[in-house]
Design an enzyme around this catalytic site. Sequence first.
Site, PDB file in Angstrom:
ATOM      1  N   GLU A   1      -3.681  -9.371 -59.475  1.00 20.53           N
ATOM      2  CA  GLU A   1      -4.709  -8.576 -60.136  1.00 20.53           C
ATOM      3  C   GLU A   1      -5.595  -7.878 -59.119  1.00 20.53           C
ATOM      4  O   GLU A   1      -5.585  -8.207 -57.931  1.00 20.53           O
ATOM      5  CB  GLU A   1      -5.555  -9.453 -61.071  1.00 20.53           C
TER       6      GLU A   1
ATOM      7  N   LYS B   1      -8.866  -6.843 -57.060  1.00 21.90           N
ATOM      8  CA  LYS B   1     -10.079  -7.508 -56.569  1.00 21.90           C
ATOM      9  C   LYS B   1     -11.246  -6.549 -56.781  1.00 21.90           C
ATOM     10  O   LYS B   1     -11.471  -5.636 -56.000  1.00 21.90           O
ATOM     11  CB  LYS B   1      -9.941  -7.891 -55.096  1.00 21.90           C
TER      12      LYS B   1
ATOM     13  N   ASP C   1     -14.835  -5.003 -56.846  1.00 22.75           N
ATOM     14  CA  ASP C   1     -15.980  -5.083 -55.940  1.00 22.75           C
ATOM     15  C   ASP C   1     -17.253  -5.162 -56.779  1.00 22.75           C
ATOM     16  O   ASP C   1     -17.941  -4.173 -57.009  1.00 22.75           O
ATOM     17  CB  ASP C   1     -16.012  -3.854 -55.019  1.00 22.75           C
TER      18      ASP C   1
ATOM     19  N   TYR D   1     -14.982  -7.854 -66.297  1.00 18.91           N
ATOM     20  CA  TYR D   1     -13.632  -8.331 -66.566  1.00 18.91           C
ATOM     21  C   TYR D   1     -13.563  -9.798 -66.173  1.00 18.91           C
ATOM     22  O   TYR D   1     -14.097 -10.194 -65.123  1.00 18.91           O
ATOM     23  CB  TYR D   1     -12.589  -7.550 -65.751  1.00 18.91           C
TER      24      TYR D   1
ATOM     25  N   LYS E   1      -7.018  -7.861 -48.564  1.00 16.36           N
ATOM     26  CA  LYS E   1      -8.024  -6.796 -48.529  1.00 16.36           C
ATOM     27  C   LYS E   1      -7.432  -5.537 -47.900  1.00 16.36           C
ATOM     28  O   LYS E   1      -6.814  -5.591 -46.828  1.00 16.36           O
ATOM     29  CB  LYS E   1      -9.255  -7.265 -47.750  1.00 16.36           C
TER      30      LYS E   1
ATOM     31  N   CYS F   1     -30.067  32.549 -42.482  1.00 19.40           N
ATOM     32  CA  CYS F   1     -28.731  32.165 -42.022  1.00 19.40           C
ATOM     33  C   CYS F   1     -28.770  31.800 -40.539  1.00 19.40           C
ATOM     34  O   CYS F   1     -29.230  32.609 -39.714  1.00 19.40           O
ATOM     35  CB  CYS F   1     -27.748  33.310 -42.249  1.00 19.40           C
TER      36      CYS F   1
ATOM     37  N   CYS G   1     -26.394  34.600 -38.608  1.00 18.92           N
ATOM     38  CA  CYS G   1     -26.714  36.033 -38.469  1.00 18.92           C
ATOM     39  C   CYS G   1     -28.176  36.358 -38.738  1.00 18.92           C
ATOM     40  O   CYS G   1     -28.595  37.508 -38.561  1.00 18.92           O
ATOM     41  CB  CYS G   1     -25.821  36.864 -39.387  1.00 18.92           C
TER      42      CYS G   1
ATOM     43  N   CYS H   1     -25.550  33.214 -47.814  1.00 21.02           N
ATOM     44  CA  CYS H   1     -25.875  34.320 -46.923  1.00 21.02           C
ATOM     45  C   CYS H   1     -25.229  35.567 -47.521  1.00 21.02           C
ATOM     46  O   CYS H   1     -23.996  35.633 -47.638  1.00 21.02           O
ATOM     47  CB  CYS H   1     -25.328  34.059 -45.524  1.00 21.02           C
TER      48      CYS H   1
ATOM     49  N   CYS I   1     -21.557  38.621 -41.054  1.00 18.27           N
ATOM     50  CA  CYS I   1     -21.932  37.262 -40.640  1.00 18.27           C
ATOM     51  C   CYS I   1     -20.784  36.624 -39.865  1.00 18.27           C
ATOM     52  O   CYS I   1     -19.685  36.439 -40.410  1.00 18.27           O
ATOM     53  CB  CYS I   1     -22.266  36.412 -41.854  1.00 18.27           C
TER      54      CYS I   1
END
Length: 744
Positions: free
Chosen positions: A132, A134, A136, A242, A332, A429, A432, A448, A454
Site C-alpha cells: 500500500e 505510504k 505522508d 485512510y 522510501k 524591465c 531594456c 515588458c 528587449c
Amino acid sequence: MDTAAAVESVSTDTPPSDNLREEYQGLADQVRKYRFAYYNEDAPLVSDAEFDELYRRLEELEALHPELVSNDSPTQEVGGEVSAAFTPVEHLQRMYSLEDVFSLDELDAWVRKAEASAANIAPDAKIKWLTELKIDGLAVNLLYRNGELVRAATRGDGTTGEDITHNVLTIKSIPRVLTGENIPAEMEIRGEVFIPSKDFARLNESMVEAGKAPFANPRNAAAGSLRQKDPEVTARRPLSMYVHGIGAREGLAAASQSETYELLKQWGLPTSPYYKVLESYGEVLSYIAVNGEHRHDLSHEIDGIVVKVDDFALQRALGHTSRVPRWSVAYKYPPEEVNTKLLDIRVNVGRTGRVTPYGMMTPVTVSGSTVEMATLHNQDVVKAKGVKIGDIVVLRKAGDVIPEIVGPVMALRDAQDPPVRDFVMPTHCPSCGTELKPAKEGDVDIRCPNAKSCPSQLRERVFHLAGRGAFDIEALGWEAAIALTQPAEPQVPPLTSEAGLFDLNIEDLADVRIERPKRVKGVVDGTELVPYFYSKGTAKKPSEPTATTRKLFTELEKAKTQPLWRVLVALSIRHVGPTAARALATAFGSMEAIRAASEEQLAHVDGVGPTIAAALTEWFAEDWHREIVDRWAAAGVRMADERDETMPRTLEGMTVVVTGTLPNFSRDEAKEAIITRGGKASGSVSKKTDYLVAGENAGTKLDKAESLGVPVLDEDGFRKLLDGTLAEEGTALEEGAVSEEGTA
C-alpha cells in the site's frame, strides 16, 4: 542491505575514541531536536532526506559500537513525545514505527530475511504481500466500542498518545458510528490523517491571506490541524483519512490484513483504493515502480510504499523488535524535498514579455540533479508562499518537474544572518528599462511591452524557436541563444531580430565572445572573454568554427524543411502551441492562407477559438512580425504543407487521444497520423472522445476512458483505426483493457 549488515564485518573490539563519542552524542542530540520539532511542533527544521541521513549515521555508529546505545537513544524510541497541551492516553495495544529502507537492494534483503524467518515457522507457507501507499500524514488511533467512536489519539511514543477526540470528530470521512453487521465489541483502528494535494494549495493561500505563515508541506498542515485547541479551526481544514491497520480488537473474525480492510470498508471506515495483495516479490517491485512513476497523479502525497505480510497468524509469529514489526517495512522513494537557503529573488523576462520572479538558492541536490534556481511565477505567488530573501526554504523537485519553492522554514527565519528581507517587484524591465505594465487591466502578471527591442525577450524567443516542439535545432541551446543575442559588450549582437536567423553565415560568428569565469589552477579568479562559436586559436593554429558551430548550420538548413505547424510554433505567437498550430496548418495549409484569414475564420477552426484567433490577428498586424515570416520564407523556410490527396480521411470527425508509450510511434508521429487522416488529436479524455490509444504506462487517462466507456486501443488497433479496417475487424478492446503489449 540494512545498516547492521553493512558494518557487521567491522571489528568492534576497539573502544570508541573520544572524537567518535562526541560525534555520536552530537548526532543523538540533533536527531532528538529535529524529531521533536517534526512530531510535536509540526515545524520541521530539516528535510526528511537530511533527517534520514543523520538517523542512519546514528544507527551505523551504534552497530559499530553497541556500548554507545542507551535506553534513551533515538533509535530505541518509536517517534514523538506526548505534548503537555493535550491529555495523555494509553493505547490498548502499542503503535509501532516501521523500518525504513531506501533502496531496492535493502528491500530485497529485508524480504529475503522475512521469507527465511517465515519458512522456519511454517515451511509450507507462501507469503502474500499486502502492498500500500505510504501516506505522508499523521498517524492516529481510533477506539471504537460497540461501533461508536469513543476516543482518538496521536501515536505519541507508541504507548501513550495525545487525546485529539474532539478534533477528529470534525473529519467528515471518519464515522462516529459504524454501520453493518458483526461489528466487534471493541477495536482500535490505525490510520493516517492527511490533506489532499489540491486542498493543501488552497489552504496555504488562505493562511497567507489571513497574515499567517503557510505550511511547509501537507503533513505539517494535517498535524497542525489535528493539534488545534479549538475544534472549530480543525473543522475548517480539509482533512481526510485512510485506515492502514488495526490494534487491539475483541470479536473480530478475520485471518488477514486485507480481509480486515474489506470488513472495515463495509462498516463505513475509509480505506485506501490503492492497496493490493500480491503473490510474489516481483509483483511488489512492479507496484513500487508504477506508483513511483505516477505518484503525483494521486489525490494525496506519498513518500514511499509499505509492504506487509498479509496473514495475521504469520504476523504474530514473526513478531516485533522493541521498535518495529518484523512483518512490515517501508520502502522510501528518493527524496523530492530538501532545505536550502534562498539567496536572492530576481526576475526573468520571457519571450512574450512576461516578467517572472525566480529564486536563486545555495545549490542543492534533489531528485538526482543539482538545483540552484526555481520559478516563483509572479508577485502574488511570492506573497502566497510567504518567502523572504535570506530564508531557509523547502525546495521540491518531483521527478522531471521544474523545481518549486514550497515555502519557508519559519522556525529558522529569525536566526538568519543577515536578516531576511521582502522581495519588491521591479517597476521597469531589468533588460531594456521599459516601464512594466499588466497585459490587461487586473492581470496579476506584468509584462515588458518592448517586444521588438528587449534583449531578454529576443533571447528567449530564439531559444524557444530551437526547441523540440518548433524547429528542433539541437545545437542552438540556451548559451548559444545568449551568444547570438547578448554577447559580451561592446560587440554588436549577430541577431537583433529572429528574422535574421536563417541569413546568418558561419563567418558572421567568428568574433562573438561571451563572458565566462576565469579559472587559475581550478580556482575561479575573475572573468574572461572567450570565443563561443570558434576555437580560441593560436599563432600556429588559427581560430576556426567548432564542431558544434558546424552542426548548428547543418541543423539550420534542416530546419527549413520542417512542416508548417512547427514554423507557427517557432514564431512565439501568444497562445499558439503545438495543438493550435497543427489545427491551423491542417485547416489552411499555408502561411499565406493563415495571414489572409479573418479573425472569424481563424476562430472557427476546431481547437483554435476566439482567444487564439485574436492573438494571431494582433500578431500579424505588426510590421516587424510580418518581416520575420517574409525573411524566413526568402531564406528558404517552408511556408506551406504539401497535401497528400491520396491519404484516406478515415478519421474525419473523430477525436482520438494517445497516451503512454507506443513501440513504433513517437507521440508527434501518432498525432500527425491522426490529423492527416482528418481526425482531431486531443490531449484529454472526455465524453466526446471516440478512442483512446494506450501504450505502456498509460496512467490516469486510461482510468478515465474506462470510467466513461471510451473504447481503448493498443497499437495494433490504432493501425487498423488509421487504415479504416477497425470497425469491420472489431479490434476495439473490451472494457478498457489493452493487449499484453500495452498496459492493463
